[in-house]
Design a protein around this motif. Structure first.
Motif, PDB file in Angstrom:
ATOM      1  N   VAL A  67       0.831  -1.209   0.000  1.00 13.45           N
ATOM      2  CA  VAL A  67       0.000   0.000   0.000  1.00 13.45           C
ATOM      3  C   VAL A  67       0.860   1.251   0.000  1.00 13.45           C
ATOM      4  N   GLY A  68       1.893   1.297   0.858  1.00  9.06           N
ATOM      5  CA  GLY A  68       2.760   2.469   0.925  1.00  9.06           C
ATOM      6  C   GLY A  68       2.179   3.557   1.806  1.00  9.06           C
ATOM      7  N   PRO A  69       2.521   4.842   1.539  1.00  7.71           N
ATOM      8  CA  PRO A  69       1.985   5.946   2.338  1.00  7.71           C
ATOM      9  C   PRO A  69       0.470   5.988   2.243  1.00  7.71           C
ATOM     10  N   ARG A  70      -0.200   6.439   3.344  1.00 10.49           N
ATOM     11  CA  ARG A  70      -1.659   6.321   3.417  1.00 10.49           C
ATOM     12  C   ARG A  70      -2.263   7.596   4.007  1.00 10.49           C
ATOM     13  N   LEU A  71      -2.159   8.692   3.264  1.00  5.74           N
ATOM     14  CA  LEU A  71      -2.674   9.972   3.735  1.00  5.74           C
ATOM     15  C   LEU A  71      -4.177   9.873   3.985  1.00  5.74           C
ATOM     16  N   ALA A  72      -4.614  10.364   5.123  1.00  4.25           N
ATOM     17  CA  ALA A  72      -6.026  10.258   5.505  1.00  4.25           C
ATOM     18  C   ALA A  72      -6.929  10.858   4.439  1.00  4.25           C
ATOM     19  N   GLY A  73      -7.910  10.086   4.027  1.00  2.00           N
ATOM     20  CA  GLY A  73      -8.880  10.541   3.050  1.00  2.00           C
ATOM     21  C   GLY A  73      -8.491  10.326   1.604  1.00  2.00           C
ATOM     22  N   SER A  74      -7.279   9.861   1.379  1.00  2.00           N
ATOM     23  CA  SER A  74      -6.772   9.711   0.010  1.00  2.00           C
ATOM     24  C   SER A  74      -7.166   8.369  -0.586  1.00  2.00           C
ATOM     25  N   GLU A  75      -6.901   8.230  -1.880  1.00  2.00           N
ATOM     26  CA  GLU A  75      -7.099   6.950  -2.546  1.00  2.00           C
ATOM     27  C   GLU A  75      -6.228   5.885  -1.910  1.00  2.00           C
ATOM     28  N   ALA A  76      -5.042   6.262  -1.432  1.00  3.62           N
ATOM     29  CA  ALA A  76      -4.150   5.293  -0.794  1.00  3.62           C
ATOM     30  C   ALA A  76      -4.731   4.766   0.505  1.00  3.62           C
ATOM     31  N   GLU A  77      -5.415   5.628   1.268  1.00  5.87           N
ATOM     32  CA  GLU A  77      -6.050   5.134   2.489  1.00  5.87           C
ATOM     33  C   GLU A  77      -7.176   4.167   2.146  1.00  5.87           C
ATOM     34  N   LYS A  78      -7.882   4.412   1.050  1.00  2.47           N
ATOM     35  CA  LYS A  78      -8.912   3.470   0.605  1.00  2.47           C
ATOM     36  C   LYS A  78      -8.287   2.119   0.257  1.00  2.47           C
ATOM     37  N   ILE A 288      -8.677  -3.385  21.134  1.00  2.00           N
ATOM     38  CA  ILE A 288      -7.283  -3.012  20.866  1.00  2.00           C
ATOM     39  C   ILE A 288      -7.214  -2.490  19.442  1.00  2.00           C
ATOM     40  N   GLY A 289      -6.095  -1.900  19.075  1.00  2.00           N
ATOM     41  CA  GLY A 289      -5.994  -1.444  17.697  1.00  2.00           C
ATOM     42  C   GLY A 289      -4.814  -0.538  17.453  1.00  2.00           C
ATOM     43  N   GLY A 290      -4.802   0.025  16.259  1.00  8.40           N
ATOM     44  CA  GLY A 290      -3.828   1.002  15.807  1.00  8.40           C
ATOM     45  C   GLY A 290      -4.500   1.808  14.715  1.00  8.40           C
ATOM     46  N   HIS A 291      -3.784   2.772  14.130  1.00 12.42           N
ATOM     47  CA  HIS A 291      -4.434   3.533  13.060  1.00 12.42           C
ATOM     48  C   HIS A 291      -3.836   3.180  11.708  1.00 12.42           C
ATOM     49  N   LEU A 292      -4.742   3.084  10.735  1.00 14.14           N
ATOM     50  CA  LEU A 292      -4.389   2.574   9.417  1.00 14.14           C
ATOM     51  C   LEU A 292      -3.783   3.648   8.529  1.00 14.14           C
ATOM     52  N   ASP A 293      -4.153   4.900   8.743  1.00 18.77           N
ATOM     53  CA  ASP A 293      -3.614   5.974   7.906  1.00 18.77           C
ATOM     54  C   ASP A 293      -2.210   6.340   8.361  1.00 18.77           C
ATOM     55  N   SER A 294      -1.516   7.100   7.529  1.00 17.23           N
ATOM     56  CA  SER A 294      -0.190   7.612   7.894  1.00 17.23           C
ATOM     57  C   SER A 294       0.010   8.940   7.183  1.00 17.23           C
ATOM     58  N   TRP A 295       1.031   9.666   7.590  1.00 13.80           N
ATOM     59  CA  TRP A 295       1.441  10.793   6.767  1.00 13.80           C
ATOM     60  C   TRP A 295       2.133  10.249   5.517  1.00 13.80           C
ATOM     61  N   ASP A 296       2.268  11.119   4.540  1.00 15.85           N
ATOM     62  CA  ASP A 296       2.618  10.684   3.189  1.00 15.85           C
ATOM     63  C   ASP A 296       4.080  10.880   2.825  1.00 15.85           C
ATOM     64  N   LEU A 297       4.918  11.280   3.764  1.00 16.23           N
ATOM     65  CA  LEU A 297       6.325  11.488   3.438  1.00 16.23           C
ATOM     66  C   LEU A 297       7.112  10.184   3.446  1.00 16.23           C
ATOM     67  N   GLY A 298       6.795   9.274   4.388  1.00 14.46           N
ATOM     68  CA  GLY A 298       7.401   7.945   4.429  1.00 14.46           C
ATOM     69  C   GLY A 298       6.344   6.908   4.117  1.00 14.46           C
ATOM     70  N   THR A 299       6.580   5.673   4.572  1.00 17.74           N
ATOM     71  CA  THR A 299       5.595   4.612   4.319  1.00 17.74           C
ATOM     72  C   THR A 299       4.803   4.240   5.569  1.00 17.74           C
ATOM     73  N   GLY A 300       4.917   5.041   6.616  1.00 19.93           N
ATOM     74  CA  GLY A 300       4.096   4.814   7.798  1.00 19.93           C
ATOM     75  C   GLY A 300       4.354   3.488   8.475  1.00 19.93           C
ATOM     76  N   ALA A 301       5.610   3.062   8.507  1.00 16.68           N
ATOM     77  CA  ALA A 301       5.943   1.783   9.141  1.00 16.68           C
ATOM     78  C   ALA A 301       5.886   1.896  10.657  1.00 16.68           C
ATOM     79  N   VAL A 302       6.554   2.895  11.195  1.00 17.05           N
ATOM     80  CA  VAL A 302       6.606   3.101  12.645  1.00 17.05           C
ATOM     81  C   VAL A 302       5.320   3.748  13.146  1.00 17.05           C
ATOM     82  N   ASP A 303       4.755   4.667  12.362  1.00 15.40           N
ATOM     83  CA  ASP A 303       3.553   5.402  12.739  1.00 15.40           C
ATOM     84  C   ASP A 303       2.522   5.277  11.612  1.00 15.40           C
ATOM     85  N   ASP A 304       1.600   4.278  11.656  1.00  9.00           N
ATOM     86  CA  ASP A 304       1.424   3.341  12.737  1.00  9.00           C
ATOM     87  C   ASP A 304       1.230   1.945  12.169  1.00  9.00           C
ATOM     88  N   GLY A 305       1.968   1.640  11.077  1.00  9.37           N
ATOM     89  CA  GLY A 305       1.899   0.274  10.569  1.00  9.37           C
ATOM     90  C   GLY A 305       2.274  -0.739  11.627  1.00  9.37           C
TER      91      GLY A 305
END
Length: 482
Positions: A67-78, A288-305
């Motif tokens: 999937v890669g970066p997952r900016l909230a609301g973007s096609e990538a988050e979908k 329990i859980g985590g968040h699926l979206d991330s900022w789009d500069l990296g691939t969101g591995a640490v936050d929060d893959g």
């Protein structure tokens, strides 16, 4: 391991003990303050299994690669939601669902920023979430502010035709991340004072503890639901240091910038929910859980893959036991966390009628380093059970922390506000803000060994909480008074 119970099995080569007595019910209230030996034996075996398992790493590798970066609301988050739904279906969960909600979409667009006086030099910057576009190429003199407190004292209109720069120190590193809040103020509210002063744009030292030319992005705060009408840009710590030195030499500074970031209207986001339905009390939920979206500069591995992987893998190992725990275990992969906990708020609203049945909640959202502390905020009568969990995970290098510590994680805030008890497994955050919201947030920063320790701790905690008799919530009359 020696089993004292009646049913034994092997999971991934590890002996697991299950008691035939786990179905027995009792009216003895004292059972709520202790953990049955069979439960502890199974939790211990889950720890052993998790430490040998690579499942958590495989999940975060898949998410960040496919999937890669997952900016909230973007096609990538979908695409991330589609990925998560397929993941849940491929594992052992009883229910997999997507709960949609509507949100405003902010897109980063392009950015150019450079120093033009006293000489030309490219700067490394990134627009902050909620930043407005520049209507044209902007070049203007810089007004330097040492701290966010200094810009709060300006008069209205004092910065007309200028670019404000808020400096400050690089964020102080700490195991708990305590420096983030103070450092973050310039990102969250600095724009309000710059805009009030008439500035054409605001530039800030990025909120981070690294010394790389990797600026940290992140969301600004709105002002009574009004967002910035000027560009707001974070520059890397080395570039901020450079501007400070020029200021200290009394050099006149000009910056040039052009930003295309802007709001793009309402879009659909969503939370992905995995359930292991409890065998005796299916309506009681350990979340329990985590968040699926991330900022789009990296691939969101640490936050929060990492958090997605840790909690999903922990629940999956529990799902492979021969019996479901007494209570339902729910994994929620929240959408749109980075832009204001939108998925968390949507979940709390959509499940408002059943929040009284959420008996405990926690989230993994502080990176992928090893967990070192267990904190909680539950009914005091249930502290003995949390203490027992603490003793069970001591061998993972985890200490028992404060028993009156509200929290559970960012996405748990709306649930905690509604009275849901919380626990938190604190990771070592010393280096977290070197990576957080930057291009450096990539898979290579995750240690499979540290990730496995996280999965082990979550598996033990969640299994015991879901299998025990503990009443983590305060009695209803007490909740009403508070």
């Amino acid at each position: 391991m020696k089993c004292s119970t009646a049913i034994n099995l092997m999971i991934s080569g590890v002996l697991v003990c299950m008691s035939t007595a786990i179905h027995a019910q009792t009216d003895d209230n004292s059972t709520s303050s202790r953990i049955e030996p069979a439960i502890l034996e199974t939790a211990n075996a889950l720890i052993d299994t998790a430490l040998k398992s690579n499942l958590g790493y495989e999940i975060v590798e898949s998410l960040t690669t496919e999937v890669g970066p997952r900016l909230a609301g973007s096609e990538a988050e979908k695409r991330a939601r589609d990925w998560a739904e397929k993941l849940g279906d491929s594992l052992s969960f009883d229910r997999v669902s997507v709960e949609e909600f509507t949100m405003p979409f902010w897109d980063r667009g392009h950015l150019h920023i450079s120093l033009t006086q006293p000489y030309k030099q490219a700067l490394y910057g990134t627009a902050l979430g909620g930043s407005a576009p520049s209507t044209e190429d902007l070049e203007a003199p810089v007004v330097y502010f040492r701290t966010v407190h200094d810009i709060q004292n300006i008069n209205d209109g004092e910065l007309n035709g200028k670019i404000a720069f808020i400096d400050g120190e690089p964020m102080v590193k700490s195991q708990t991340g305590a420096g983030y809040g103070p450092s973050n103020q310039k990102r969250r509210i600095g724009w309000q004072h710059a805009q009030r002063g008439g500035a054409s744009a605001l530039v800030i030292r990025s909120v981070g503890s690294d010394s790389h030319r990797f600026p940290h992005t992140g969301m600004m705060s709105s002002d009574n639901n009004n967002w910035a009408t000027i560009p707001v840009i974070a520059i890397s710590n080395p570039d901020a240091d450079h501007l400070r030195r020029l200021h200290e030499l009394n050099k006149t500074m000009h910056l040039s910038l052009h930003s295309g970031s802007d709001w793009q209207g309402d879009v659909t986001s969503g939370n992905v929910v995995f359930d292991l339905v409890g065998r005796d009390k299916p309506d009681e939920i350990v979340l329990i859980g985590g968040h699926l979206d991330s900022w789009d500069l990296g691939t969101g591995a640490v936050d929060d893959g990492a958090g997605v992987a840790i909690t999903t893998a922990a629940a999956e190992l529990i799902a492979r036991l021969p019996h479901r725990p007494r209570r339902t275990i729910r994994v929620v992969l929240f959408g749109a966390e980075e832009v204001g906990l939108l998925g968390a708020r949507a979940y709390a609203a959509q499940h408002a009628a059943e929040l009284n049945n959420h008996v405990l909640a926690t989230e993994s959202d502080f990176g992928a380093e090893k967990i070192w502390r267990l904190r909680s905020n539950v009914n005091p009568d249930a502290n003995a059970v949390i203490d027992g969990i603490g003793r069970q995970i001591e061998r993972l290098g985890i200490v028992r922390g404060d028993a009156k510590s509200p929290g559970g994680g960012p996405d748990i805030i709306p649930l905690a506000a509604a009275g849901v008890p919380t626990v938190r497994l604190d990771q070592n955050g010393t280096d977290y803000f070197d990576l957080h919201h930057t291009p450096d947030d990539t898979l290579d920063k995750i240690s499979p060994e540290a990730l496995a320790q996280n999965v082990a701790a979550y598996a033990a905690l969640v299994y015991i909480a879901a299998e025990s008799e503990a009443e983590f919530r305060l009695p209803k009359a007490t909740e009403d008074k508070e």
